[in-house]
Design an enzyme around this catalytic site. Structure first.
Site, mmCIF file in Angstrom:
data_model
loop_
_atom_site.group_PDB
_atom_site.id
_atom_site.type_symbol
_atom_site.label_atom_id
_atom_site.label_comp_id
_atom_site.label_asym_id
_atom_site.label_seq_id
_atom_site.Cartn_x
_atom_site.Cartn_y
_atom_site.Cartn_z
ATOM 1 N N GLY A 1 -12.902 -4.140 4.331
ATOM 2 C CA GLY A 1 -14.335 -4.426 4.397
ATOM 3 C C GLY A 1 -14.887 -4.460 2.985
ATOM 4 O O GLY A 1 -14.498 -3.635 2.144
ATOM 5 N N LYS B 1 0.834 -1.208 0.000
ATOM 6 C CA LYS B 1 0.000 0.000 0.000
ATOM 7 C C LYS B 1 0.870 1.259 0.000
ATOM 8 O O LYS B 1 0.553 2.250 -0.668
ATOM 9 C CB LYS B 1 -0.921 -0.010 1.224
ATOM 10 C CG LYS B 1 -1.988 -1.097 1.151
ATOM 11 C CD LYS B 1 -2.650 -1.276 2.499
ATOM 12 C CE LYS B 1 -3.729 -2.344 2.466
ATOM 13 N NZ LYS B 1 -4.151 -2.755 3.805
HETATM 14 N N1 NAP Z 1 -11.777 -7.818 1.404
HETATM 15 C C1 NAP Z 1 -11.344 -6.587 1.647
HETATM 16 O O1 NAP Z 1 -11.735 -5.949 2.621
HETATM 17 C C2 NAP Z 1 -10.360 -5.929 0.703
HETATM 18 C C3 NAP Z 1 -10.044 -4.574 0.883
HETATM 19 C C4 NAP Z 1 -9.191 -3.944 -0.014
HETATM 20 C C5 NAP Z 1 -8.610 -4.674 -1.042
HETATM 21 N N2 NAP Z 1 -8.888 -6.005 -1.159
HETATM 22 C C6 NAP Z 1 -8.264 -6.742 -2.268
HETATM 23 O O2 NAP Z 1 -9.279 -6.979 -3.248
HETATM 24 C C7 NAP Z 1 -9.058 -8.256 -3.853
HETATM 25 C C8 NAP Z 1 -10.282 -9.130 -3.618
HETATM 26 O O3 NAP Z 1 -10.460 -9.303 -2.230
HETATM 27 P P1 NAP Z 1 -11.590 -10.268 -1.679
HETATM 28 O O4 NAP Z 1 -11.625 -10.054 -0.215
HETATM 29 O O5 NAP Z 1 -12.825 -10.095 -2.484
HETATM 30 O O6 NAP Z 1 -10.933 -11.688 -1.998
HETATM 31 P P2 NAP Z 1 -11.690 -13.094 -2.142
HETATM 32 O O7 NAP Z 1 -12.925 -13.077 -1.313
HETATM 33 O O8 NAP Z 1 -10.679 -14.147 -1.941
HETATM 34 O O9 NAP Z 1 -12.166 -13.088 -3.676
HETATM 35 C C9 NAP Z 1 -11.310 -13.283 -4.755
HETATM 36 C C10 NAP Z 1 -12.058 -14.072 -5.796
HETATM 37 O O10 NAP Z 1 -11.278 -14.158 -6.983
HETATM 38 C C11 NAP Z 1 -11.403 -15.505 -7.490
HETATM 39 N N3 NAP Z 1 -10.288 -15.822 -8.373
HETATM 40 C C12 NAP Z 1 -9.090 -16.374 -8.079
HETATM 41 N N4 NAP Z 1 -8.348 -16.509 -9.206
HETATM 42 C C13 NAP Z 1 -9.104 -16.045 -10.221
HETATM 43 C C14 NAP Z 1 -8.903 -15.963 -11.629
HETATM 44 N N5 NAP Z 1 -7.787 -16.345 -12.211
HETATM 45 N N6 NAP Z 1 -9.914 -15.431 -12.377
HETATM 46 C C15 NAP Z 1 -11.067 -15.038 -11.828
HETATM 47 N N7 NAP Z 1 -11.315 -15.127 -10.500
HETATM 48 C C16 NAP Z 1 -10.344 -15.598 -9.705
HETATM 49 C C17 NAP Z 1 -11.440 -16.347 -6.244
HETATM 50 O O11 NAP Z 1 -11.955 -17.633 -6.535
HETATM 51 P P3 NAP Z 1 -11.546 -18.871 -5.584
HETATM 52 O O12 NAP Z 1 -12.002 -18.504 -4.212
HETATM 53 O O13 NAP Z 1 -12.267 -20.000 -6.202
HETATM 54 O O14 NAP Z 1 -10.048 -18.987 -5.685
HETATM 55 C C18 NAP Z 1 -12.366 -15.512 -5.360
HETATM 56 O O15 NAP Z 1 -13.708 -15.774 -5.652
HETATM 57 C C19 NAP Z 1 -7.790 -8.832 -3.223
HETATM 58 O O16 NAP Z 1 -6.710 -8.560 -4.063
HETATM 59 C C20 NAP Z 1 -7.675 -8.067 -1.911
HETATM 60 O O17 NAP Z 1 -6.342 -7.945 -1.471
HETATM 61 C C21 NAP Z 1 -9.752 -6.655 -0.332
#
Ligand code: NAP
Length: 350
Positions: A316, A224
């Site tokens: 979040g 970040k």
């Molecule tokens: N959650 C937060 O609060 C937050 C805040 C800021 C930034 N972020 C960032 O935002 C991103 C998403 O976070 P998240 O919390 O939503 O993560 P998540 O719940 O793990 O969701 C990621 C999704 O992407 C899928 N995926 C993996 N490889 C893929 C591919 N090649 N093509 C298409 N889809 C694919 C995963 O599927 P599988 O589960 O089947 O592998 C999962 O459904 C991350 O990079 C994270 O660091 C998250």
């Protein structure tokens, strides 16, 4: 705006929810009519070239729902093919962060921009490793690369510096950019817990992953910080340029020593003329950066306005989706302005 969402976990689903719940406001206030033409997950995609009804997309966010149950599901659909087939305006990238390779996000970002699509990403990986090259690629292809959700979740740390500080020189930045480690250090400070006990509690509460490496070894806040440094201070850095020390070596004794000196030990991300680092540092207890729990905070030291601190939730699903929404609105504004300035070609009548 025709949108492809890539990655359908917490942030991808929250983005669909926010779009569905705010559709009227988006249309009336910002003239934005988002149409989701595809949602791509690891096994395939829901595809609707006309734009899937948001209620239909919402069904896919429900617990226990799987893509296979939808008629629009295309198994093994490839993003590359969808980008050219669906005339998409913007891709929202929300796949998991990988700070070693940047993949799969890095390929997704490159593919979308080469296809002339704007990109909104919440995935830090590609930017932590290759931000200058990606910004160049965006410029070359005349598209926007937006990443508000990569730093601070829904708290507009990047936008505050970039949009509200015209005329100020930012001399340095220091802040708390990781909620999990701040939770652990807060517990160690307020309840005298050991690092291990506080980490266990963070796991139970769902703040720490089973593998907490990115957090406790400070790779997440380092990523970040790189994004902030490049965007706000005009640096050209990658995560490999950051001196990183995590919090595994923080003991109860070190916390107590800081406390006795009127200070609190925090995992501080810092960028200034004298370097860029993330490390545990003692800060005055009365400083606005001394926030507790999972809260994030960032202080900009400026030439004319002294210190400016922004505080908020650093993560979040819905909060991060709000950052995606801000980016979408921004893209809409930029291209409406451009369109207004572009002279309309009127064929000459003979
Ligand atoms: N959650 C937060 O609060 C937050 C805040 C800021 C930034 N972020 C960032 O935002 C991103 C998403 O976070 P998240 O919390 O939503 O993560 P998540 O719940 O793990 O969701 C990621 C999704 O992407 C899928 N995926 C993996 N490889 C893929 C591919 N090649 N093509 C298409 N889809 C694919 C995963 O599927 P599988 O589960 O089947 O592998 C999962 O459904 C991350 O990079 C994270 O660091 C998250």
């Amino acid at each position: 705006m025709r949108i492809i969402i890539v990655g359908f976990g917490v942030v991808g689903k929250s983005t669909v929810r926010v779009l569905a719940e705010h559709r009227e406001q988006l249309r009336s206030k910002f003239g934005l009519n988002p149409k989701i033409v595809a949602i791509v997950d690891i096994n395939g995609a829901l595809v609707d070239p006309k734009g899937m009804p948001l209620d239909e997309a919402l069904k896919a966010t429900e617990k226990g729902s799987s893509f296979e149950q939808f008629e629009t599901f295309r198994k093994d659909a490839k993003l590359e093919d969808l980008l050219s087939e669906l005339e998409c305006d913007a891709m929202v990238e929300t796949t998991p962060t990988n700070l070693k390779t940047g993949q799969p996000g890095l390929d997704h970002l490159r593919m979308a921009m080469k296809n002339g699509a704007h990109v909104i990403t919440t995935n830090k990986g590609p930017l932590a490793l290759a931000m200058p090259a990606l910004l160049e690629l965006a410029e070359h292809n005349r598209v926007s690369l937006k990443f508000s959700g990569t730093v601070g979740g829904g708290t507009p740390m990047l936008d505050l510096a970039k949009k509200c500080m015209d005329g100020l020189a930012i001399k340095s930045m220091r802040g708390i950019l990781n909620g999990t480690t701040n939770y652990i250090l807060t517990k160690m400070d307020s309840e005298g817990m050991t690092f291990e006990a506080a980490l266990d509690e963070a796991r139970v509460k769902g703040y720490a992953e089973a593998d907490p490496t990115y957090d406790v070894d400070a790779l997440d806040p380092a990523a970040k910080l790189v994004i902030l440094a490049n965007w706000v201070m005009g640096k050209s850095l990658s995560i490999n340029d950051v001196k990183i020390t995590g919090i595994r070596g923080v003991t109860k004794e070190k916390i107590a020593d800081a406390k006795a000196a009127g200070k609190a030990l925090k995992l501080i991300a810092y960028c200034g003329d004298d370097g860029i680092e993330v490390a545990p540092r003692a800060i005055l207890r009365e400083h606005p950066l001394n926030v507790g729990g999972t809260t994030n905070a960032l202080t900009f030291s400026t030439d004319l306005a002294d210190e400016i601190t922004i505080v908020g939730k650093g993560a979040g699903g819905i909060e991060t989706a709000s950052a995606v929404l801000r980016d979408m609105i921004d893209i809409r504004k930029i291209y409406t302005r451009h369109a207004a300035r572009t002279p309309i070609f009127v064929p000459r009548r003979e």
